[in-house]
Write a protein that holds these residues in place. Structure first.
Motif, PDB file in Angstrom:
ATOM      1  N   ALA A 158      26.223 -63.898 152.496  1.00 23.39           N
ATOM      2  CA  ALA A 158      25.640 -62.708 152.732  1.00 23.39           C
ATOM      3  C   ALA A 158      24.149 -62.556 152.775  1.00 23.39           C
ATOM      4  CB  ALA A 158      26.031 -61.428 152.094  1.00 23.39           C
ATOM      5  N   ALA A 159      23.296 -62.448 154.015  1.00 25.94           N
ATOM      6  CA  ALA A 159      21.920 -62.525 154.016  1.00 25.94           C
ATOM      7  C   ALA A 159      21.459 -61.194 154.509  1.00 25.94           C
ATOM      8  CB  ALA A 159      21.640 -63.329 155.112  1.00 25.94           C
ATOM      9  N   PRO A 160      20.125 -60.894 154.114  1.00 20.89           N
ATOM     10  CA  PRO A 160      19.453 -59.743 154.659  1.00 20.89           C
ATOM     11  C   PRO A 160      19.858 -59.300 156.038  1.00 20.89           C
ATOM     12  CG  PRO A 160      17.927 -60.830 153.108  1.00 20.89           C
ATOM     13  CD  PRO A 160      19.103 -61.842 153.447  1.00 20.89           C
ATOM     14  N   SER A 161      20.082 -58.152 156.373  1.00 17.55           N
ATOM     15  CA  SER A 161      20.316 -57.848 157.879  1.00 17.55           C
ATOM     16  C   SER A 161      19.097 -58.082 158.559  1.00 17.55           C
ATOM     17  CB  SER A 161      20.426 -56.417 157.990  1.00 17.55           C
ATOM     18  OG  SER A 161      20.656 -56.039 159.357  1.00 17.55           O
ATOM     19  N   ARG A 162      19.331 -58.947 159.729  1.00 11.88           N
ATOM     20  CA  ARG A 162      18.193 -59.268 160.761  1.00 11.88           C
ATOM     21  C   ARG A 162      18.088 -58.186 161.731  1.00 11.88           C
ATOM     22  NH1 ARG A 162      17.002 -64.780 160.464  1.00 11.88           N
ATOM     23  NH2 ARG A 162      17.661 -65.368 158.465  1.00 11.88           N
ATOM     24  N   SER A 163      19.129 -57.430 161.855  1.00 12.16           N
ATOM     25  CA  SER A 163      19.214 -56.263 162.998  1.00 12.16           C
ATOM     26  C   SER A 163      18.086 -55.130 162.886  1.00 12.16           C
ATOM     27  CB  SER A 163      20.457 -55.799 163.244  1.00 12.16           C
ATOM     28  OG  SER A 163      21.475 -55.692 161.885  1.00 12.16           O
ATOM     29  N   LYS A 164      17.869 -55.005 161.537  1.00 17.51           N
ATOM     30  CA  LYS A 164      16.911 -53.816 161.338  1.00 17.51           C
ATOM     31  C   LYS A 164      15.680 -54.448 160.392  1.00 17.51           C
ATOM     32  CE  LYS A 164      19.294 -49.817 162.800  1.00 17.51           C
ATOM     33  NZ  LYS A 164      19.923 -48.563 162.277  1.00 17.51           N
ATOM     34  N   PRO A 165      14.677 -54.611 160.897  1.00 21.03           N
ATOM     35  CA  PRO A 165      13.546 -55.241 160.254  1.00 21.03           C
ATOM     36  C   PRO A 165      13.097 -53.968 159.163  1.00 21.03           C
ATOM     37  CG  PRO A 165      13.000 -55.393 162.582  1.00 21.03           C
ATOM     38  CD  PRO A 165      14.177 -54.516 162.286  1.00 21.03           C
ATOM     39  N   TRP A 166      12.503 -54.252 158.033  1.00 25.26           N
ATOM     40  CA  TRP A 166      12.452 -53.140 156.843  1.00 25.26           C
ATOM     41  C   TRP A 166      11.050 -53.727 156.224  1.00 25.26           C
ATOM     42  CZ3 TRP A 166      12.786 -53.748 151.825  1.00 25.26           C
ATOM     43  CH2 TRP A 166      12.937 -52.434 151.047  1.00 25.26           C
ATOM     44  N   ARG A 167      10.196 -52.899 156.373  1.00 26.67           N
ATOM     45  CA  ARG A 167       8.861 -53.139 155.261  1.00 26.67           C
ATOM     46  C   ARG A 167       8.493 -54.608 155.539  1.00 26.67           C
ATOM     47  NH1 ARG A 167       9.816 -52.178 149.079  1.00 26.67           N
ATOM     48  NH2 ARG A 167       9.302 -54.261 148.691  1.00 26.67           N
ATOM     49  N   GLY A 168       8.550 -54.995 157.091  1.00 26.50           N
ATOM     50  CA  GLY A 168       7.888 -56.016 157.568  1.00 26.50           C
ATOM     51  C   GLY A 168       8.948 -57.234 157.209  1.00 26.50           C
ATOM     52  N   LYS A 169      10.097 -57.006 156.456  1.00 23.03           N
ATOM     53  CA  LYS A 169      10.834 -58.191 156.091  1.00 23.03           C
ATOM     54  C   LYS A 169      12.169 -57.863 156.723  1.00 23.03           C
ATOM     55  CE  LYS A 169      10.278 -57.463 151.689  1.00 23.03           C
ATOM     56  NZ  LYS A 169      10.231 -57.584 150.249  1.00 23.03           N
ATOM     57  N   PHE A 170      13.469 -58.833 156.174  1.00 25.51           N
ATOM     58  CA  PHE A 170      14.559 -58.415 156.768  1.00 25.51           C
ATOM     59  C   PHE A 170      15.043 -57.322 155.469  1.00 25.51           C
ATOM     60  CE2 PHE A 170      14.717 -62.784 158.403  1.00 25.51           C
ATOM     61  CZ  PHE A 170      14.526 -62.323 159.833  1.00 25.51           C
ATOM     62  N   ASP A 171      16.081 -56.471 155.969  1.00 27.40           N
ATOM     63  CA  ASP A 171      16.400 -55.260 155.021  1.00 27.40           C
ATOM     64  C   ASP A 171      17.527 -55.924 154.007  1.00 27.40           C
ATOM     65  OD1 ASP A 171      17.540 -53.194 153.848  1.00 27.40           O
ATOM     66  OD2 ASP A 171      17.753 -52.110 155.573  1.00 27.40           O
ATOM     67  N   PRO A 172      16.876 -56.070 152.780  1.00 24.23           N
ATOM     68  CA  PRO A 172      17.604 -56.745 151.536  1.00 24.23           C
ATOM     69  C   PRO A 172      18.812 -55.546 151.097  1.00 24.23           C
ATOM     70  CG  PRO A 172      15.395 -55.892 150.643  1.00 24.23           C
ATOM     71  CD  PRO A 172      15.602 -55.547 152.146  1.00 24.23           C
ATOM     72  N   TRP A 173      18.812 -54.293 151.535  1.00 20.69           N
ATOM     73  CA  TRP A 173      20.038 -53.455 151.018  1.00 20.69           C
ATOM     74  C   TRP A 173      21.088 -53.408 152.074  1.00 20.69           C
ATOM     75  CZ3 TRP A 173      18.386 -54.531 146.822  1.00 20.69           C
ATOM     76  CH2 TRP A 173      16.957 -54.469 146.544  1.00 20.69           C
ATOM     77  N   ARG A 174      20.849 -54.148 153.273  1.00 21.47           N
ATOM     78  CA  ARG A 174      21.876 -54.180 154.197  1.00 21.47           C
ATOM     79  C   ARG A 174      22.136 -55.496 154.628  1.00 21.47           C
ATOM     80  NH1 ARG A 174      21.332 -51.411 159.805  1.00 21.47           N
ATOM     81  NH2 ARG A 174      22.859 -53.026 160.190  1.00 21.47           N
ATOM     82  N   SER A 175      23.517 -55.961 154.152  1.00 16.98           N
ATOM     83  CA  SER A 175      23.522 -57.442 154.374  1.00 16.98           C
ATOM     84  C   SER A 175      24.433 -57.853 155.401  1.00 16.98           C
ATOM     85  CB  SER A 175      24.063 -58.060 152.891  1.00 16.98           C
ATOM     86  OG  SER A 175      24.623 -57.126 152.084  1.00 16.98           O
ATOM     87  N   GLU A 176      24.415 -58.781 156.021  1.00 18.40           N
ATOM     88  CA  GLU A 176      25.350 -59.399 157.032  1.00 18.40           C
ATOM     89  C   GLU A 176      25.490 -60.992 156.919  1.00 18.40           C
ATOM     90  OE1 GLU A 176      23.290 -57.846 160.453  1.00 18.40           O
ATOM     91  OE2 GLU A 176      22.323 -59.549 160.738  1.00 18.40           O
ATOM     92  N   PRO A 177      26.600 -61.342 157.213  1.00 23.16           N
ATOM     93  CA  PRO A 177      26.946 -62.795 156.981  1.00 23.16           C
ATOM     94  C   PRO A 177      26.173 -63.665 157.971  1.00 23.16           C
ATOM     95  CG  PRO A 177      28.887 -61.765 158.219  1.00 23.16           C
ATOM     96  CD  PRO A 177      27.715 -60.677 157.877  1.00 23.16           C
ATOM     97  N   ILE A 178      25.866 -64.719 157.353  1.00 19.65           N
ATOM     98  CA  ILE A 178      25.400 -65.897 158.067  1.00 19.65           C
ATOM     99  C   ILE A 178      25.983 -67.256 157.796  1.00 19.65           C
ATOM    100  CG2 ILE A 178      23.029 -64.726 158.625  1.00 19.65           C
ATOM    101  CD1 ILE A 178      22.051 -67.071 156.364  1.00 19.65           C
ATOM    102  N   VAL A 179      25.805 -68.090 158.627  1.00 14.56           N
ATOM    103  CA  VAL A 179      26.359 -69.494 158.515  1.00 14.56           C
ATOM    104  C   VAL A 179      25.297 -70.327 157.927  1.00 14.56           C
ATOM    105  CG1 VAL A 179      27.482 -71.479 159.331  1.00 14.56           C
ATOM    106  CG2 VAL A 179      28.313 -69.238 160.101  1.00 14.56           C
ATOM    107  N   ALA A 180      25.011 -70.563 156.794  1.00 13.43           N
ATOM    108  CA  ALA A 180      23.693 -71.198 156.418  1.00 13.43           C
ATOM    109  C   ALA A 180      24.165 -72.885 156.642  1.00 13.43           C
ATOM    110  CB  ALA A 180      23.347 -70.948 154.926  1.00 13.43           C
ATOM    111  N   MET A 181      23.244 -73.588 157.070  1.00 12.13           N
ATOM    112  CA  MET A 181      23.247 -74.988 157.451  1.00 12.13           C
ATOM    113  C   MET A 181      22.619 -75.806 156.603  1.00 12.13           C
ATOM    114  SD  MET A 181      25.097 -74.799 161.080  1.00 12.13           S
ATOM    115  CE  MET A 181      25.346 -76.386 161.441  1.00 12.13           C
ATOM    116  N   THR A 182      21.305 -75.003 155.970  1.00 14.78           N
ATOM    117  CA  THR A 182      20.274 -75.677 155.428  1.00 14.78           C
ATOM    118  C   THR A 182      20.039 -75.041 154.042  1.00 14.78           C
ATOM    119  OG1 THR A 182      18.488 -74.252 156.440  1.00 14.78           O
ATOM    120  CG2 THR A 182      19.327 -76.112 157.603  1.00 14.78           C
ATOM    121  N   ARG A 183      19.271 -75.644 153.175  1.00 14.24           N
ATOM    122  CA  ARG A 183      18.818 -75.208 151.948  1.00 14.24           C
ATOM    123  C   ARG A 183      18.085 -73.877 152.130  1.00 14.24           C
ATOM    124  NH1 ARG A 183      17.815 -76.689 146.300  1.00 14.24           N
ATOM    125  NH2 ARG A 183      15.837 -75.753 145.472  1.00 14.24           N
ATOM    126  N   ASP A 184      17.093 -73.851 152.854  1.00 13.71           N
ATOM    127  CA  ASP A 184      16.319 -72.840 153.517  1.00 13.71           C
ATOM    128  C   ASP A 184      16.997 -71.667 153.587  1.00 13.71           C
ATOM    129  OD1 ASP A 184      13.932 -74.069 152.710  1.00 13.71           O
ATOM    130  OD2 ASP A 184      13.364 -74.362 154.736  1.00 13.71           O
TER     131      ASP A 184
END
Lengths: 266, 298, 456
Positions: B50-76
């Motif tokens: 689960a990562a911070p939502s990318r669909s709605k930027p928030w406070r200049g960052k991704f929204d940490p209180w709205r999460s959505e799944p990503i497929v992480a393929m790197t440590r970053d």
């Protein structure tokens, strides 16, 4: 668990007989079964003799068999088809509806006739509307793994020792219940809506969206949204949902069961 | 119903020795460290997190209180997905796509107990999950009492807590409270019995707290601050844990030595299961017909 | 005076069909009727009024072994109707899917036809389900080819059976560089395997060609030199992928297409008076049974320039590469030769795929309902044509002529001159996919377009 080791040691020797019956489907379900690739040979060498299946073998008349896998819905204006499903029921101990069309009509629910050369072919019904079906394997297409699991479990149910029968019975029970439930043969995204979301059971895991074979389901604020104009009535979303059926007692043994399925396919 | 804590081979306290991970971690950094290690060593070639939502930027960052799944393929990508959001992230949604356009053969996944149930059901009953069962390589579970829909979090923070969402730095649920820490350092505590109604209803029929079906499950319950309690449950979990320990990835403490310990985890598990069994029973008496129980098929 | 024998149902191909054969005193076919008896699901009618996004998903389900053919023809036809061009990388992914599905189907066809053929130098037929060697190794090799092909389809197309990644305007997702690497490895592995399989198949087919007889039902049936020959033409719309009505130079002309009803092509009521209980397995239809092919048939009869045409690998190779071998064996040899084309094409296309390229066009217009568009694909079994008109996002007209529909009449003609016991060997040469073939369009002979009023 005893159940698992005993089987692997090859105690079971009596094969079951199995047949594939093609009604109004697209052969995608049979293709899915064949997509067990090398596993097909293991199944045929050790567990089942394929005694009928026009696509693969030359047998032209339906024989008696232990397990019939029926693919496709049934056109009630085609006497050949309605007679055939009755004959299959009479001649088989276990009837398994494989795939969306056989279980819940799938795309053939949209059929309404009017096409030559048989414009009267307008009504297609799931197999369980016409005969008693014992087990459902929904989805379009059903997966090679689901078909394999159900074949192996059915084999254990018919030929296993008491413990194996018990395990197979537990595994197959929800799929048997689905075949008799009021909503099994009516499945579509609506079923997920009515039997899960509307009943306060959805927890937003996303299984349904992953299972949907037409990308009709998206997750909006964590909950499934079904584009019903895309839904083909295959029933995959509902059956895949952990809140359609979930037997904690069985699932606790997930590691052993996965191991057993792997071992029997060696 | 089996033991509230499920089957396990080993349980202990642990925290990661990876300073970068620990710095941003909610507790002992177990999940991120394990996945990062599994990625490095080829145990997995990607993970659904689960990562911070990318669909709605928030406070200049991704929204940490709205999460959505990503497929992480790197440590970053893993590092960007740290901290739990306490809201719904439909992680199971991505397990099939991970094996398709992402091209993964060994998929890792993190989830709360209900999501792990989804993963295991996908393996045992892969109705619409072709190619998925054998590609699940590592399943990490996180303890969970309940989650909140995003809109409930907004209501709790803004109405009950009297703080704008934009001011929130940290949210924590535990010890009976829904705790909000603002970016100016103010701490607001809202008792959980006050927020009960705002929980996701589907959580109230869930009979698993400690992610009993995962390979490894973890959470803060029972552990000292900055540490996590870790259950090693399956053969896969055991192998991965042993390799990670040999690589010096974690420091551990035996669970017997430190309070509150296993009893605290068990207490929470029993509390959740008992309460939700009651909910299931109560559902039988809604109207004159009752509501369907998903665990009893007929 | 000859007799009539019926083989029903026919086996080892997709769908349900039967053969009604008039034979002379020597058992040689004088009139062959091969008809589909698969119920008509009427999907071209079912899609009318539906949102265009749903239609390719429904039509993929015309066939579960060549779903890619229908999913692609449907999206291409709809895109042509509404006037969108798709991004280059989306097209690349589609060609990869197309080739991978052809690979799978050619391998499946091997499964269907090998039991008719012999291990060279022996009188042993090839039963692929036997655990004995060399059968088991052959069967394993075929399954590995299928596994690779389906694996490629699954990644590029979302699902191996009924692809989920295709959509109007392109694809849902491009693939990652990791996925591309995996596909390349799979295709590279396939190169040697399909070469071995192709060589094996051609050897087995040439061996059959040299034989004087084949055993059927315990008897030696003579194999005519001209097995499956016909004097009709070929049709192919592209050497590899397909084309559409937006292309300026067209490889075929839909105006030359006519379709007649089975009523005007097949036999009327006949009584079966030749019965052979030794025909494997279960015998032919009982003598005295009354059958009515022209009424029972669920397939259509498309004609091109007034005659039936053969479509498929041989037609493609005849029209684009000068291949000129006739008959069932020539047709089968051509099919094996496409194995290599497909694998190399997958590798070529992967080479050009930009994994960070855009794969979806934006915006996607709803269609003005003015254009009746068509698109073709050239899947394993031959030319697949879909016609569509889209109005305000909904499908107003739809029809298709799928490969096996083309082949029903030409194959019926090709049966003449063969011993009736070899009729199924001839139809299997066409690798029939019968569920697909229950589709019908009707043309207005007075107009130069497919008649709109008659499609409904």
């Amino acid at each position: 668990m005893e159940i698992f080791t005993e089987h692997v040691n090859g105690i079971m020797i009596h094969k079951i007989t199995i047949g594939h019956i093609h009604e109004s489907g697209c052969t995608g379900c049979l293709a899915a079964l064949m997509d067990n690739y090398q596993g097909i040979f293991t199944i045929l060498d050790k567990y089942a003799d394929l005694v009928y299946g026009l696509t693969l073998v030359d047998v032209r008349k339906i024989p008696k068999m232990d397990v019939a896998l029926i693919e496709g819905s049934v056109c009630i204006q085609d006497k050949l088809a309605t007679d055939e499903v009755r004959e299959v029921r009479d001649k088989s101990s276990v009837v398994i509806a494989i795939g969306g069309c056989a279980c819940s009509g799938n795309i053939t629910r949209f059929d309404r006739g009017g096409q030559q050369n048989q414009p009267q072919h307008e009504s297609f019904v799931p197999v369980s509307d016409l005969i008693d079906v014992d087990i459902f394997v929904p989805a379009c297409a059903p997966t090679p793994e689901a078909l394999r699991n159900v074949c192996v479990m059915t084999y254990l149910l018919l030929r296993g020792n008491d413990e194996q029968k018990a395990l197979a019975g537990m595994y197959l029970k929800p799929l048997m219940d689905l075949a008799r439930s009021p909503y099994g043969s009516k499945a579509s995204f609506n079923t997920l809506m009515q039997e899960v979301i509307n009943l306060g059971l959805c927890m937003g895991c996303g299984s349904c969206a992953a299972a949907c074979p037409v990308r009709a389901i998206t997750m909006e604020y964590g909950k499934p949204q079904g584009l019903r104009d895309l839904c083909v009535n295959c029933g995959a979303c509902f059956s895949q949902c952990p809140r359609s059926f979930f037997d904690h007692e069985l699932m606790e043994h997930h590691e052993q069961i996965m191991g057993m399925l792997k071992a029997v396919m060696q | 119903m089996a033991a509230p804590l499920g089957q396990y081979k080993m349980v202990l306290f642990a925290r990661t020795t990876d300073k970068e991970i620990l710095r941003g971690a909610q507790n002992g950094g177990i999940v991120t460290a394990l996945l990062s290690y599994a990625l490095d060593t080829g145990i997995i070639d990607g993970a659904v997190v689960a990562a911070p939502s990318r669909s709605k930027p928030w406070r200049g960052k991704f929204d940490p209180w709205r999460s959505e799944p990503i497929v992480a393929m790197t440590r970053d990508q893993l590092l960007s997905a740290r901290k739990t959001g306490y809201n719904i992230s439909p992680n199971v949604m991505m397990i099939k796509e991970a094996t398709r356009s992402y091209g993964l053969d060994r998929v890792g996944i993190v989830g709360v107990p209900c999501q792990i149930q989804g993963v295991r059901k996908a393996q045992l009953y892969p109705i619409g999950m072709r190619g998925v069962p054998d590609k699940i390589a590592l399943v990490i579970g996180i303890y969970c009492m309940e989650v909140f829909p995003y809109q409930s979090i907004v209501q709790i923070v803004e109405d009950h807590g009297g703080v704008k969402m934009e001011s929130v730095e940290k949210i924590e649920i535990g010890k009976g409270n829904f705790t909000v820490v603002t970016e100016r350092g103010r701490t607001i505590q809202i008792p959980l019995n006050e927020t009960r109604d705002l929980e996701q209803p589907g959580c109230h029929v869930c009979l698993d707290y400690a992610a009993t079906l995962a390979d490894i499950s973890t959470g803060s319950a029972g552990s000292p601050a900055g540490w996590s309690t870790v259950f090693i449950r399956t053969k896969i979990g055991d192998e991965v844990w042993k390799r990670a320990m040999q690589a010096g990835l974690f420091e551990t403490k035996p669970i017997g030595q430190v309070e509150p310990g296993l009893g605290a985890v068990e207490k929470l598990a029993v509390e959740k299961i008992t309460r939700n069994k009651k909910t299931l029973e109560d559902r039988d008496f809604i109207g004159t017909k009752g509501l369907r129980n998903p665990y009893i098929t007929t | 005076m000859g007799k009539v024998v019926e083989i029903s149902p026919t086996t080892r191909h997709e769908g349900r069909s039967k053969l009604v054969l008039q034979v002379d005193d020597e058992g040689i076919i004088t009139v062959g009727n091969w008809i589909s008896v698969t119920p008509v699901r009427g999907l071209e009618k079912a899609v009318l009024g539906k949102p265009m996004e749903q239609v390719p998903k429904l039509l993929s389900r015309v066939c579960g072994i060549c779903p890619v053919a229908h999913a692609l023809a449907a999206v291409e036809a709809i895109e042509t109707s509404i006037g969108v061009e798709i991004p280059a990388d989306a097209h690349t992914l589609r060609v990869i899917l197309h080739c991978a599905n052809r690979l799978n189907n050619h391998a499946l066809s091997n499964i269907f036809t090998l039991p008719d053929l012999y291990i060279p130098g022996t009188d042993r037929k090839i039963n692929l389900f036997s655990p004995e060697e060399p059968m088991r190794s052959i069967a394993r090799r075929i399954q590995r080819i299928r596994e690779i092909a389906q694996g490629i389809t699954e990644i590029a197309g979302g699902e191996a059976i009924h692809p989920t990644n295709t959509r109007i305007g392109g694809m849902y997702y491009n693939i990652t560089s990791r996925a591309k690497q995996k596909l390349t490895d799979l295709a590279k592995e396939a190169v040697d395997i399909v070469k071995t399989q192709m060589d094996f198949m051609i050897a087995v087919l040439r061996n059959f060609q040299r034989r004087d007889w084949t055993e059927i039902g315990g008897r030696q049936i003579p194999i005519p030199r001209n097995l499956g020959y016909h004097s009709e033409g070929y049709l192919a719309t592209d050497s590899l992928y397909g084309t559409s009505s937006r292309t300026s130079v067209q490889s075929w002309d839909p105006d030359h297409l006519r379709e007649i009803r089975p009523w005007n092509f097949y036999m009327g009521e006949v009584t079966i008076d030749l019965e052979d209980s030794t025909y494997p397995i279960g015998g032919t239809t009982a003598a005295g049974t009354v059958v009515h092919p022209k009424r029972e048939a669920t397939n259509a009869i498309p004609l091109y320039n007034g005659r039936p045409v053969e479509v498929g690998p041989r037609a493609r190779m005849a029209l684009y590469q000068g291949f000129n071998e006739k008959g069932t064996i020539g047709q089968q040899v051509a099919r094996q030769m496409e194995y290599m084309t497909d694998v190399h094409e997958i590798l070529n296309r992967l080479d050009t795929l930009n994994t960070s390229g855009k794969v979806l066009t934006d915006p996607i217009p709803p269609g003005d309902g003015k254009t009746l568009a068509w698109a073709t694909t050239e899947p394993a079994r031959g030319t697949n044509v879909h016609f569509v008109r889209v109005r305000e996002g909904k499908v107003a007209d739809y029809s298709m002529i799928v490969p096996t529909t083309w082949n029903f009449p030409v194959c019926s003609k090709a049966l003449s001159g063969a011993p009736w016991q070899l009729a199924e060997v001839i139809i299997r040469g066409y690798d029939p996919c019968v569920s697909c073939a229950t589709h019908m369009i009707v043309l207005d002979p007075d107009k130069n377009v497919v008649a709109q009023n008659l499609i409904r």
